[in-house]
Motif scaffolding. Structure first.
Motif, PDB file in Angstrom:
ATOM      1  N   ASN A   1       0.802  -1.214   0.000  1.00 52.30           N
ATOM      2  CA  ASN A   1       0.000   0.000   0.000  1.00 52.30           C
ATOM      3  C   ASN A   1       0.837   1.266   0.000  1.00 52.30           C
ATOM      4  O   ASN A   1       0.884   2.000  -0.966  1.00 52.30           O
ATOM      5  CB  ASN A   1      -0.930   0.011   1.221  1.00 52.30           C
ATOM      6  CG  ASN A   1      -1.807  -1.220   1.260  1.00 52.30           C
ATOM      7  OD1 ASN A   1      -2.037  -1.853   0.227  1.00 52.30           O
ATOM      8  ND2 ASN A   1      -2.295  -1.576   2.429  1.00 52.30           N
ATOM      9  N   GLU A   2       1.505   1.497   1.112  1.00 50.41           N
ATOM     10  CA  GLU A   2       2.099   2.793   1.378  1.00 50.41           C
ATOM     11  C   GLU A   2       3.441   2.949   0.671  1.00 50.41           C
ATOM     12  O   GLU A   2       4.478   2.754   1.282  1.00 50.41           O
ATOM     13  CB  GLU A   2       2.314   2.947   2.892  1.00 50.41           C
ATOM     14  CG  GLU A   2       1.206   2.351   3.749  1.00 50.41           C
ATOM     15  CD  GLU A   2      -0.015   3.250   3.793  1.00 50.41           C
ATOM     16  OE1 GLU A   2       0.114   4.398   3.347  1.00 50.41           O
ATOM     17  OE2 GLU A   2      -1.076   2.777   4.229  1.00 50.41           O
ATOM     18  N   THR A   3       3.416   3.378  -0.573  1.00 46.10           N
ATOM     19  CA  THR A   3       4.700   3.596  -1.234  1.00 46.10           C
ATOM     20  C   THR A   3       5.312   4.933  -0.846  1.00 46.10           C
ATOM     21  O   THR A   3       6.499   5.115  -0.945  1.00 46.10           O
ATOM     22  CB  THR A   3       4.571   3.542  -2.768  1.00 46.10           C
ATOM     23  OG1 THR A   3       3.722   4.613  -3.178  1.00 46.10           O
ATOM     24  CG2 THR A   3       3.949   2.228  -3.217  1.00 46.10           C
ATOM     25  N   ASN A   4       4.463   5.879  -0.410  1.00 47.05           N
ATOM     26  CA  ASN A   4       5.035   7.141   0.080  1.00 47.05           C
ATOM     27  C   ASN A   4       4.303   7.628   1.327  1.00 47.05           C
ATOM     28  O   ASN A   4       3.187   7.196   1.635  1.00 47.05           O
ATOM     29  CB  ASN A   4       5.044   8.205  -1.001  1.00 47.05           C
ATOM     30  CG  ASN A   4       3.782   8.193  -1.836  1.00 47.05           C
ATOM     31  OD1 ASN A   4       3.812   7.953  -3.036  1.00 47.05           O
ATOM     32  ND2 ASN A   4       2.644   8.410  -1.176  1.00 47.05           N
ATOM     33  N   ILE A   5       4.962   8.528   2.055  1.00 47.72           N
ATOM     34  CA  ILE A   5       4.419   9.016   3.319  1.00 47.72           C
ATOM     35  C   ILE A   5       4.891  10.446   3.550  1.00 47.72           C
ATOM     36  O   ILE A   5       6.036  10.784   3.257  1.00 47.72           O
ATOM     37  CB  ILE A   5       4.836   8.089   4.482  1.00 47.72           C
ATOM     38  CG1 ILE A   5       4.096   8.482   5.764  1.00 47.72           C
ATOM     39  CG2 ILE A   5       6.363   8.092   4.682  1.00 47.72           C
ATOM     40  CD1 ILE A   5       4.130   7.427   6.836  1.00 47.72           C
ATOM     41  N   SER A   6       3.987  11.271   4.074  1.00 44.08           N
ATOM     42  CA  SER A   6       4.353  12.665   4.339  1.00 44.08           C
ATOM     43  C   SER A   6       4.911  12.817   5.747  1.00 44.08           C
ATOM     44  O   SER A   6       4.674  11.995   6.617  1.00 44.08           O
ATOM     45  CB  SER A   6       3.126  13.558   4.192  1.00 44.08           C
ATOM     46  OG  SER A   6       2.244  13.356   5.272  1.00 44.08           O
ATOM     47  N   ALA A   7       5.645  13.894   5.944  1.00 52.63           N
ATOM     48  CA  ALA A   7       6.181  14.197   7.266  1.00 52.63           C
ATOM     49  C   ALA A   7       5.039  14.315   8.276  1.00 52.63           C
ATOM     50  O   ALA A   7       5.164  13.888   9.427  1.00 52.63           O
ATOM     51  CB  ALA A   7       6.983  15.488   7.215  1.00 52.63           C
ATOM     52  N   LYS A   8       3.935  14.870   7.839  1.00 47.09           N
ATOM     53  CA  LYS A   8       2.796  15.052   8.733  1.00 47.09           C
ATOM     54  C   LYS A   8       2.248  13.702   9.201  1.00 47.09           C
ATOM     55  O   LYS A   8       2.004  13.494  10.390  1.00 47.09           O
ATOM     56  CB  LYS A   8       1.701  15.827   7.999  1.00 47.09           C
ATOM     57  CG  LYS A   8       0.598  16.321   8.900  1.00 47.09           C
ATOM     58  CD  LYS A   8      -0.319  17.268   8.129  1.00 47.09           C
ATOM     59  CE  LYS A   8      -1.304  17.961   9.069  1.00 47.09           C
ATOM     60  NZ  LYS A   8      -2.103  18.949   8.316  1.00 47.09           N
TER      61      LYS A   8
ATOM     62  N   ILE B   1       4.072  14.922  -2.506  1.00 48.06           N
ATOM     63  CA  ILE B   1       4.079  13.465  -2.475  1.00 48.06           C
ATOM     64  C   ILE B   1       4.575  12.943  -1.127  1.00 48.06           C
ATOM     65  O   ILE B   1       4.040  12.012  -0.556  1.00 48.06           O
ATOM     66  CB  ILE B   1       4.990  12.915  -3.598  1.00 48.06           C
ATOM     67  CG1 ILE B   1       4.335  13.190  -4.950  1.00 48.06           C
ATOM     68  CG2 ILE B   1       5.253  11.431  -3.408  1.00 48.06           C
ATOM     69  CD1 ILE B   1       5.242  12.981  -6.134  1.00 48.06           C
ATOM     70  N   GLY B   2       5.614  13.585  -0.609  1.00 47.19           N
ATOM     71  CA  GLY B   2       6.233  13.127   0.624  1.00 47.19           C
ATOM     72  C   GLY B   2       7.472  12.308   0.334  1.00 47.19           C
ATOM     73  O   GLY B   2       8.118  12.509  -0.690  1.00 47.19           O
ATOM     74  N   TYR B   3       7.780  11.399   1.234  1.00 42.98           N
ATOM     75  CA  TYR B   3       8.979  10.570   1.097  1.00 42.98           C
ATOM     76  C   TYR B   3       8.576   9.204   0.559  1.00 42.98           C
ATOM     77  O   TYR B   3       7.496   8.697   0.879  1.00 42.98           O
ATOM     78  CB  TYR B   3       9.664  10.399   2.452  1.00 42.98           C
ATOM     79  CG  TYR B   3      10.077  11.703   3.080  1.00 42.98           C
ATOM     80  CD1 TYR B   3      11.369  12.178   2.943  1.00 42.98           C
ATOM     81  CD2 TYR B   3       9.162  12.479   3.796  1.00 42.98           C
ATOM     82  CE1 TYR B   3      11.756  13.387   3.502  1.00 42.98           C
ATOM     83  CE2 TYR B   3       9.530  13.687   4.363  1.00 42.98           C
ATOM     84  CZ  TYR B   3      10.827  14.137   4.209  1.00 42.98           C
ATOM     85  OH  TYR B   3      11.201  15.342   4.755  1.00 42.98           O
ATOM     86  N   LEU B   4       9.449   8.614  -0.218  1.00 37.85           N
ATOM     87  CA  LEU B   4       9.214   7.243  -0.663  1.00 37.85           C
ATOM     88  C   LEU B   4       9.581   6.316   0.489  1.00 37.85           C
ATOM     89  O   LEU B   4      10.723   6.323   0.969  1.00 37.85           O
ATOM     90  CB  LEU B   4      10.054   6.924  -1.901  1.00 37.85           C
ATOM     91  CG  LEU B   4       9.674   7.718  -3.155  1.00 37.85           C
ATOM     92  CD1 LEU B   4      10.558   7.332  -4.331  1.00 37.85           C
ATOM     93  CD2 LEU B   4       8.198   7.513  -3.503  1.00 37.85           C
ATOM     94  N   THR B   5       8.626   5.545   0.953  1.00 39.02           N
ATOM     95  CA  THR B   5       8.805   4.726   2.145  1.00 39.02           C
ATOM     96  C   THR B   5      10.040   3.834   2.043  1.00 39.02           C
ATOM     97  O   THR B   5      10.876   3.808   2.952  1.00 39.02           O
ATOM     98  CB  THR B   5       7.559   3.845   2.374  1.00 39.02           C
ATOM     99  OG1 THR B   5       6.397   4.667   2.245  1.00 39.02           O
ATOM    100  CG2 THR B   5       7.581   3.242   3.754  1.00 39.02           C
ATOM    101  N   ALA B   6      10.160   3.132   0.932  1.00 39.16           N
ATOM    102  CA  ALA B   6      11.260   2.188   0.788  1.00 39.16           C
ATOM    103  C   ALA B   6      12.618   2.893   0.835  1.00 39.16           C
ATOM    104  O   ALA B   6      13.550   2.434   1.503  1.00 39.16           O
ATOM    105  CB  ALA B   6      11.117   1.407  -0.519  1.00 39.16           C
ATOM    106  N   ASP B   7      12.717   4.046   0.157  1.00 39.32           N
ATOM    107  CA  ASP B   7      13.968   4.798   0.168  1.00 39.32           C
ATOM    108  C   ASP B   7      14.301   5.273   1.575  1.00 39.32           C
ATOM    109  O   ASP B   7      15.446   5.199   2.008  1.00 39.32           O
ATOM    110  CB  ASP B   7      13.852   6.040  -0.734  1.00 39.32           C
ATOM    111  CG  ASP B   7      13.844   5.668  -2.203  1.00 39.32           C
ATOM    112  OD1 ASP B   7      13.824   4.461  -2.508  1.00 39.32           O
ATOM    113  OD2 ASP B   7      13.847   6.591  -3.040  1.00 39.32           O
TER     114      ASP B   7
END
Lengths: 214, 214
Positions: B27-34, B62-68
């Motif tokens: 699911n979560e390929t990216n995530i924001s700082a918030k 977009i935020g950060y790429l979770t995997a990265d």
DNA sequence: TAGATTGTTAATCGATTAACAATC
DNA sequence: TAGATTGTTAATCGATTAACAATC
């Protein structure tokens, strides 16, 4: 005395206490801020500032009376009246904490443990009961237990936290490597082994601007 | 990226990592700082600042790429190359740490334990060897072990610390409730249960100006 | 484009340390 | 008295937060 104290100072108080308790009772009837600081790696001014929230003072030229200081810190931290606690998760770590006699000196008394696994139930080596989770709320309310210790695996921790809150617990000591969501009136203290490892690991990787002790 | 990082920020990084790892991978390929901050109880500005030392950046909107991000934090903390450690004191707590599988995820590998008690020697339940202290220096030097974990009672801890230093260890993780004196080039991380208890105990005694979580 | 989100610079806040007067 | 040591006020330092420009 009875002044505001910073969170950092609060967490240094048990270190002073540990050291003072370790001194041979007969010899050292008094101790200076400088000597205390030297023993623990703190500056003497910081020691005086920390102790000023707790004690009604040392005497110039003499320092603090060791016995008084011990009593003052114990009383400030509430170690003189024992807090009952329950522990959830009777795995290896849970059992280690259950058996640890040293908590008494910090005013903590674990009265029972809980585990969801029927195999784990019964009397622990420590002599303490390991009970099914279904008995938790009732026991906590009856005994007015205010502290819950979480030593279950991370995925179960939030559920246990919720159950503890439901049981009327006021403070949680969390050893599970996960963040807990709890109502704001509940204090949660995370025992953050991952954070410790980060510091150690980083200190090995690069020497720059690392404090020696933390 | 590769900027200075505060000690506090360093200790928050594993918390971000824990949370990110717990997310369902698909699911979560990216995530924001918030979103990250909300999950852990931090402000979003703090999250961005913390991550700026580690990652080469999220993307606006977009935020950060979770995997990265996971990879960047792991690499920053040095979790991708495993650190070998030895443990001294095969009591209940020591054995609990010996058996804990979770350390692998933080790049820590306990290769053996030592104990002064002949009764304790042999293979632990974890499958790891518990050896006499006399073998410590040789093994540590041969295997180039850099981390020592102390889980002996307080009165023995300083002696064990000295022996670890003599064995060439560079960093010490101290679970004994006592302050250790070590050469300044050796990093000592104290796992300070007494300090935690002080916070819990104090929070029960008086509600004023206590943070909810620590 | 507008809006969400980023990273950074500057302001604020809190903790530590320095300076110093008080006192046994 | 002189000197060691105290407690407190003011200065410094470091971490957090606010403000804001940049960007997808």
């Amino acid at each position: 005395m009875a002044k505001a104290i910073s969170m950092q100072a609060l967490q240094r108080l048990p270190l002073y206490l540990q050291y003072l308790r370790s001194l041979p009772a007969e010899n050292e009837t008094n101790i200076s801020a400088k000597a205390l600081g030297n023993a623990l790696g703190f500056g003497e001014i910081q020691v005086r500032k920390d102790l000023s929230s707790v004690s009604d003072g040392g005497k110039p030229k003499i320092g603090y009376l060791t016995a008084d200081l011990i009593r003052d810190i114990e009383s400030f931290l509430g170690y003189d009246n024992v807090n009952d606690a329950v522990l959830v998760g009777a795995g290896k770590l849970g059992k280690a904490l259950l058996s640890y006699q040293g908590f008494r000196a910090y005013g903590l008394n674990i009265i029972a443990a809980f585990d969801r696994n029927p195999e784990a139930l019964g009397k622990d080596e420590s002599g303490k009961q390991i009970l099914p989770l279904s008995k938790m709320e009732n026991l906590c309310r009856r005994m007015k237990v205010e502290i819950g210790i979480i030593t279950v695996p991370a995925p179960e921790a939030q559920g246990v936290c919720d159950a503890l809150v439901k049981s009327g617990i006021k403070a949680i000591w969390n050893f599970a490597p996960t963040h807990l969501k709890a109502p704001k009136e509940i204090m949660v203290k995370n025992e953050n082994m991952a954070a410790s490892l980060a510091v150690l690991s980083k200190s090995l990787a690069k020497k720059e601007n690392m404090p020696q002790q933390i």
